[in-house]
Design a protein around this motif. Structure first.
Motif: not given
Length: 65
Positions: A8-10, A16-18, A23-24
């Motif tokens: 789940k953390k993975h 979050n990275g995606f 956004i960037r």
């Protein structure tokens, strides 16, 4: 397949990275569009903003006449 806490953390970290990348990239695109528009704008003495055509005129004042 049972979802463990580690899995789940993975998933959370991957998502979050995606989101950060999306956004960037949106920010870079917005900056690029704003910069491109700023390069094409002409401010007159009256404070009006005119847009230069991308191609077809040898100088910025040709299309004002």
């Amino acid at each position: 397949m049972a979802c463990t806490e580690v899995y789940k953390k993975h998933i959370m970290y991957t998502f979050n990275g995606f989101c950060k990348v999306v956004i960037r990239n949106a920010a870079v695109t917005a900056w690029r569009d704003q910069h491109r528009r700023h390069k094409r704008e002409i401010t007159t003495k009256l404070g009006q903003v005119l847009l230069r055509p991308a191609v077809g005129f040898s100088s910025a004042l040709d299309f004002l006449a």
